[in-house]
Design a protein around this motif. Structure first.
Motif, PDB file in Angstrom:
ATOM      1  N   LYS A  81       0.839  -1.296  -0.216  1.00 41.10           N
ATOM      2  CA  LYS A  81       0.190  -0.123   0.108  1.00 41.10           C
ATOM      3  C   LYS A  81       0.853   1.227  -0.216  1.00 41.10           C
ATOM      4  O   LYS A  81       1.865   1.518   0.769  1.00 41.10           O
ATOM      5  N   GLN A  91      -5.220   9.310  -0.592  1.00 36.22           N
ATOM      6  CA  GLN A  91      -5.084   8.522  -1.682  1.00 36.22           C
ATOM      7  C   GLN A  91      -4.367   7.138  -1.291  1.00 36.22           C
ATOM      8  O   GLN A  91      -3.081   7.289  -1.046  1.00 36.22           O
ATOM      9  N   VAL A  93      -2.970   3.677  -2.797  1.00 36.76           N
ATOM     10  CA  VAL A  93      -2.723   2.869  -3.809  1.00 36.76           C
ATOM     11  C   VAL A  93      -2.172   1.362  -3.479  1.00 36.76           C
ATOM     12  O   VAL A  93      -1.332   1.462  -2.822  1.00 36.76           O
ATOM     13  N   TYR A  95      -0.165  -1.969  -4.581  1.00 39.89           N
ATOM     14  CA  TYR A  95       0.449  -2.342  -5.719  1.00 39.89           C
ATOM     15  C   TYR A  95       0.952  -3.780  -5.519  1.00 39.89           C
ATOM     16  O   TYR A  95       1.182  -4.242  -4.591  1.00 39.89           O
ATOM     17  N   VAL A 100      -0.644  -1.739 -10.540  1.00 36.50           N
ATOM     18  CA  VAL A 100      -1.783  -1.039  -9.403  1.00 36.50           C
ATOM     19  C   VAL A 100      -2.729  -2.166  -9.677  1.00 36.50           C
ATOM     20  O   VAL A 100      -3.321  -2.651 -10.650  1.00 36.50           O
ATOM     21  N   SER A 102      -5.647  -1.732  -6.792  1.00 36.37           N
ATOM     22  CA  SER A 102      -6.669  -1.132  -6.536  1.00 36.37           C
ATOM     23  C   SER A 102      -6.172   0.495  -6.004  1.00 36.37           C
ATOM     24  O   SER A 102      -5.109   0.617  -5.562  1.00 36.37           O
ATOM     25  N   VAL A 103      -7.170   1.297  -5.924  1.00 35.66           N
ATOM     26  CA  VAL A 103      -6.996   2.602  -5.667  1.00 35.66           C
ATOM     27  C   VAL A 103      -8.292   3.433  -4.738  1.00 35.66           C
ATOM     28  O   VAL A 103      -9.092   2.841  -5.275  1.00 35.66           O
TER      29      VAL A 103
END
Length: 116
Positions: A81, A91, A93, A95, A100, A102-103
């Motif tokens: 994260k 934000q 994100v 990985y 990526v 999810s966001v």
């Protein structure tokens, strides 16, 4: 006249370049801690290298010293994260394998759930 102007511009550029603050590198066991600086001497970012690859936690700061990014690397690849603090939002994100997954964006209007 053009030569004088060119030489003057070169001198100004050289002076400006020479005033950059050199990053520092410090050995910590198998890791090398790197610290980079803003022009005013405050810390810009810091993190670790292992075998010349980004590894572990990297943190980025603005000129006022506020944390603006928290990132994680493994063997030079983005992982886990990451967090980005912007005006009024956070934000997140995620990985996986340097891509990526999810966001999520959290704002002050976001509802927060927690488990007691």
């Amino acid at each position: 006249m053009k030569k004088i102007l060119t030489i003057a511009m070169f001198c100004i550029a050289a002076i400006g370049y020479s005033q950059d603050i050199t990053p520092t590198y410090e050995a910590e066991g198998e890791l090398v801690k790197a610290t980079y600086y803003h022009e005013d001497g405050t810390i810009s970012k810091e993190g670790y290298f292992k075998n010349k690859k980004l590894t572990g936690k990297w943190t980025r700061f603005d000129k006022q010293g506020n944390k603006v990014q928290l990132a994680f690397y493994k063997d030079g690849k983005k992982t886990g994260k990451w967090f980005f603090w912007n005006e009024g939002s956070l934000q997140e994100v995620t990985y996986v394998n340097n891509s990526v997954k999810s966001v999520n964006v959290w704002t002050s209007e976001s509802k927060l759930a927690f488990n007691r």
